[in-house]
Design a protein around this motif. Structure first.
Motif, PDB file in Angstrom:
ATOM      1  N   LYS A 118       1.210  -1.108   0.052  1.00  0.00           N
ATOM      2  CA  LYS A 118      -0.180   0.064  -0.260  1.00  0.00           C
ATOM      3  C   LYS A 118       0.824   0.708   0.073  1.00  0.00           C
ATOM      4  CE  LYS A 118      -3.455  -2.633   2.842  1.00  0.00           C
ATOM      5  NZ  LYS A 118      -4.431  -2.391   3.658  1.00  0.00           N
ATOM      6  N   PRO A 119       0.422   1.480  -0.914  1.00  0.00           N
ATOM      7  CA  PRO A 119       1.083   3.211  -0.797  1.00  0.00           C
ATOM      8  C   PRO A 119       1.219   3.716   0.211  1.00  0.00           C
ATOM      9  CG  PRO A 119      -0.246   3.336  -2.467  1.00  0.00           C
ATOM     10  CD  PRO A 119      -0.032   2.321  -1.742  1.00  0.00           C
ATOM     11  N   GLY A 120       0.820   4.695   0.298  1.00  0.00           N
ATOM     12  CA  GLY A 120       0.073   5.751   1.278  1.00  0.00           C
ATOM     13  C   GLY A 120       0.581   5.366   3.009  1.00  0.00           C
ATOM     14  N   PRO A 121       0.303   4.261   3.532  1.00  0.00           N
ATOM     15  CA  PRO A 121       0.792   3.725   4.685  1.00  0.00           C
ATOM     16  C   PRO A 121       2.381   2.989   4.379  1.00  0.00           C
ATOM     17  CG  PRO A 121      -0.765   2.355   4.322  1.00  0.00           C
ATOM     18  CD  PRO A 121      -0.994   2.990   3.820  1.00  0.00           C
ATOM     19  N   LEU A 126       8.083   4.069   5.100  1.00  0.00           N
ATOM     20  CA  LEU A 126       9.560   4.067   4.648  1.00  0.00           C
ATOM     21  C   LEU A 126      10.038   5.602   4.985  1.00  0.00           C
ATOM     22  CD1 LEU A 126      11.579   3.434   2.271  1.00  0.00           C
ATOM     23  CD2 LEU A 126      10.580   4.951   0.950  1.00  0.00           C
ATOM     24  N   ASP A 127       9.628   6.377   5.365  1.00  0.00           N
ATOM     25  CA  ASP A 127      10.242   7.617   5.738  1.00  0.00           C
ATOM     26  C   ASP A 127      10.205   7.852   7.488  1.00  0.00           C
ATOM     27  OD1 ASP A 127       9.747  10.734   4.899  1.00  0.00           O
ATOM     28  OD2 ASP A 127       8.864  10.229   7.377  1.00  0.00           O
ATOM     29  N   ALA A 128       9.816   7.099   7.971  1.00  0.00           N
ATOM     30  CA  ALA A 128       9.787   6.948   9.300  1.00  0.00           C
ATOM     31  C   ALA A 128      10.858   6.252   9.444  1.00  0.00           C
ATOM     32  CB  ALA A 128       8.574   5.596  10.195  1.00  0.00           C
ATOM     33  N   ALA A 330      14.865  -5.523   9.123  1.00  0.00           N
ATOM     34  CA  ALA A 330      14.273  -5.740  10.216  1.00  0.00           C
ATOM     35  C   ALA A 330      13.094  -4.624  10.435  1.00  0.00           C
ATOM     36  CB  ALA A 330      14.421  -6.511  10.910  1.00  0.00           C
ATOM     37  N   GLU A 331      14.085  -3.775  10.722  1.00  0.00           N
ATOM     38  CA  GLU A 331      12.952  -2.272  11.552  1.00  0.00           C
ATOM     39  C   GLU A 331      12.335  -2.077  10.452  1.00  0.00           C
ATOM     40  OE1 GLU A 331      16.818   0.035  11.677  1.00  0.00           O
ATOM     41  OE2 GLU A 331      16.846  -0.950  14.392  1.00  0.00           O
ATOM     42  N   LEU A 332      13.077  -2.217   9.251  1.00  0.00           N
ATOM     43  CA  LEU A 332      11.619  -1.697   8.070  1.00  0.00           C
ATOM     44  C   LEU A 332      10.586  -2.207   8.442  1.00  0.00           C
ATOM     45  CD1 LEU A 332      10.539  -0.084   5.875  1.00  0.00           C
ATOM     46  CD2 LEU A 332      12.271  -1.505   4.043  1.00  0.00           C
ATOM     47  N   ARG A 333      10.109  -3.408   7.838  1.00  0.00           N
ATOM     48  CA  ARG A 333       9.101  -4.766   8.548  1.00  0.00           C
ATOM     49  C   ARG A 333       8.582  -4.291   9.307  1.00  0.00           C
ATOM     50  NH1 ARG A 333       9.654  -9.008   5.068  1.00  0.00           N
ATOM     51  NH2 ARG A 333      11.715  -9.504   3.986  1.00  0.00           N
ATOM     52  N   LYS A 334       9.144  -4.154  10.365  1.00  0.00           N
ATOM     53  CA  LYS A 334       8.289  -4.224  11.953  1.00  0.00           C
ATOM     54  C   LYS A 334       7.421  -2.290  10.871  1.00  0.00           C
ATOM     55  CE  LYS A 334       8.743  -2.550  16.700  1.00  0.00           C
ATOM     56  NZ  LYS A 334      10.413  -2.993  18.118  1.00  0.00           N
ATOM     57  N   ALA A 338       3.606  -2.576  11.363  1.00  0.00           N
ATOM     58  CA  ALA A 338       2.663  -1.413  11.897  1.00  0.00           C
ATOM     59  C   ALA A 338       1.418  -0.892  11.363  1.00  0.00           C
ATOM     60  CB  ALA A 338       3.631  -0.658  12.745  1.00  0.00           C
ATOM     61  N   ARG A 339       1.369  -0.442   9.753  1.00  0.00           N
ATOM     62  CA  ARG A 339       1.151   0.144   9.323  1.00  0.00           C
ATOM     63  C   ARG A 339       0.425   0.194   8.115  1.00  0.00           C
ATOM     64  NH1 ARG A 339       4.995   3.354  10.722  1.00  0.00           N
ATOM     65  NH2 ARG A 339       4.713   5.165  11.207  1.00  0.00           N
TER      66      ARG A 339
END
Length: 343
Positions: A118-121, A126-128, A330-334, A338-339
């Motif tokens: 999903k591009p929005g979440p 990605l940004d966070a 792993a952090e990116l997958r998390k 979460a979103r």
């Protein structure tokens, strides 16, 4: 119990605060913000992302920041937009880090096949995630925010199996997508989005990885008729600011830019553009002469299995760049989970 101010005093206090805010901007020297990108001026991202952001900046700065757009590669080629912000050719640019494969290994995580749905979440995630790395990887600009879109393969013939790509000429969307095409035995055609239609029409390329809506806005629907129904890849984009331009702003103006270089704007732009891009699938499905190529679950699994080596390659590349690749992934997958943005 705390006593409340009379309504007249509350209104007076609000008026004083408003006057102070207006006074702060009045002291700022009016500036022009040159915003460069390489999309057509009427592209959905220009309408749904660039323009609303610019209007919000102008309103928040009380008109002391005036945004002027330079679309369609007016100030430089698509691949040069990061360096254009660094060098002050433009004040803010929209850059595709994947156009310079290997230069920005960390943010390339967002390009991994079948990672984002999903591009929005997905853009918010990605940004966070990337903000903890941007200061190092993009240290010669002020990082504003990152977002992404999701796309698939569009070709001159139906494509359902990874093995069909062997020997084909593919215009890839970014460096990671190009790695995937090479892994599957295809030859990569390195042209930017504005040059893609010409490459397809001249036979330089047989297929293209692209988002759905831009197939129409770039006129590529005239060159390809088959569109594979899968979330094959994502492309990352970064809004970056020239440090010298930013440093010369007044304090109130800097706050406006800081407020507009946020995770909230990443999510907003990612959703507005990404959802509009995804709506292109239904338009192509109704268009005469176009076919949406459906995949069986087994065929989709074959694509995902074929992409697995790219994850290991990304981890190795990030390790060489000095970060912990396994931990970063792993952090990116998390963040994606979460979103609810993962594929």
């Amino acid at each position: 119990m705390r006593a409340r101010l009379p309504s007249c005093l509350r209104l007076a206090a609000a008026a004083v605060l408003a006057a102070c805010a207006a006074g702060a901007f009045a002291q700022d020297k009016p500036v022009e913000l040159k915003f460069a990108h390489w999309l057509p001026a009427n592209h959905s991202l220009a309408r749904n992302g660039f323009e609303p952001w610019a209007k919000s900046v102008e309103a928040a700065s009380k008109g002391s920041i005036k945004v002027v757009f330079f679309p369609s590669q007016q100030l430089g080629k698509a691949a040069d937009h990061y360096d254009m912000a660094r060098d002050g050719i433009a004040d803010v640019t929209w850059a595709n880090p994947g156009y310079q494969a290997g230069r920005f290994p960390l943010i390339a995580a967002g390009e991994l096949p079948f990672l984002v749905a999903k591009p929005g979440p997905g853009s918010a995630a990605l940004d966070a995630w990337y903000r903890r790395y941007a200061g190092t990887e993009m240290k010669d600009v002020k990082f504003c925010f990152a977002h992404l879109h999701v796309g698939t393969l569009h070709a001159k013939k139906p494509i359902t199996e990874p093995g069909q790509l062997k020997g084909m000429k593919i215009r890839s969307s970014n460096g990671t997508n190009a790695q995937f095409m090479t892994l599957l035995g295809a030859t990569n055609v390195q042209v930017s989005a504005p040059e893609a239609r010409d490459a397809l029409e001249k036979g330089v390329a047989d297929a293209i990885s692209f988002p759905w809506g831009s197939i129409l806005s770039f006129g590529i629907d005239k060159a390809v008729k088959y569109h594979t129904d899968m979330r094959l890849y994502a492309s990352d984009f970064a809004w970056v600011v020239n440090k010298g331009w930013y440093d010369k702003l007044g304090a109130s103006q800097k706050k406006v830019i800081d407020d507009h270089c946020s995770n909230e704007w990443a999510a907003k732009v990612g959703a507005a553009w990404g959802d509009d891009e995804d709506s292109g699938q239904a338009k192509l499905e109704k268009a005469a002469g176009h076919t949406i190529v459906k995949l069986t679950p087994a065929q989709l699994d074959a694509w995902k299995k074929a992409a697995e080596p790219l994850y290991g390659q990304w981890v190795q590349g990030v390790d060489k760049a000095g970060a912990n690749g396994k931990q970063a992934l792993a952090e990116l997958r998390k963040e994606l989970d979460a979103r609810k943005a993962g594929n």
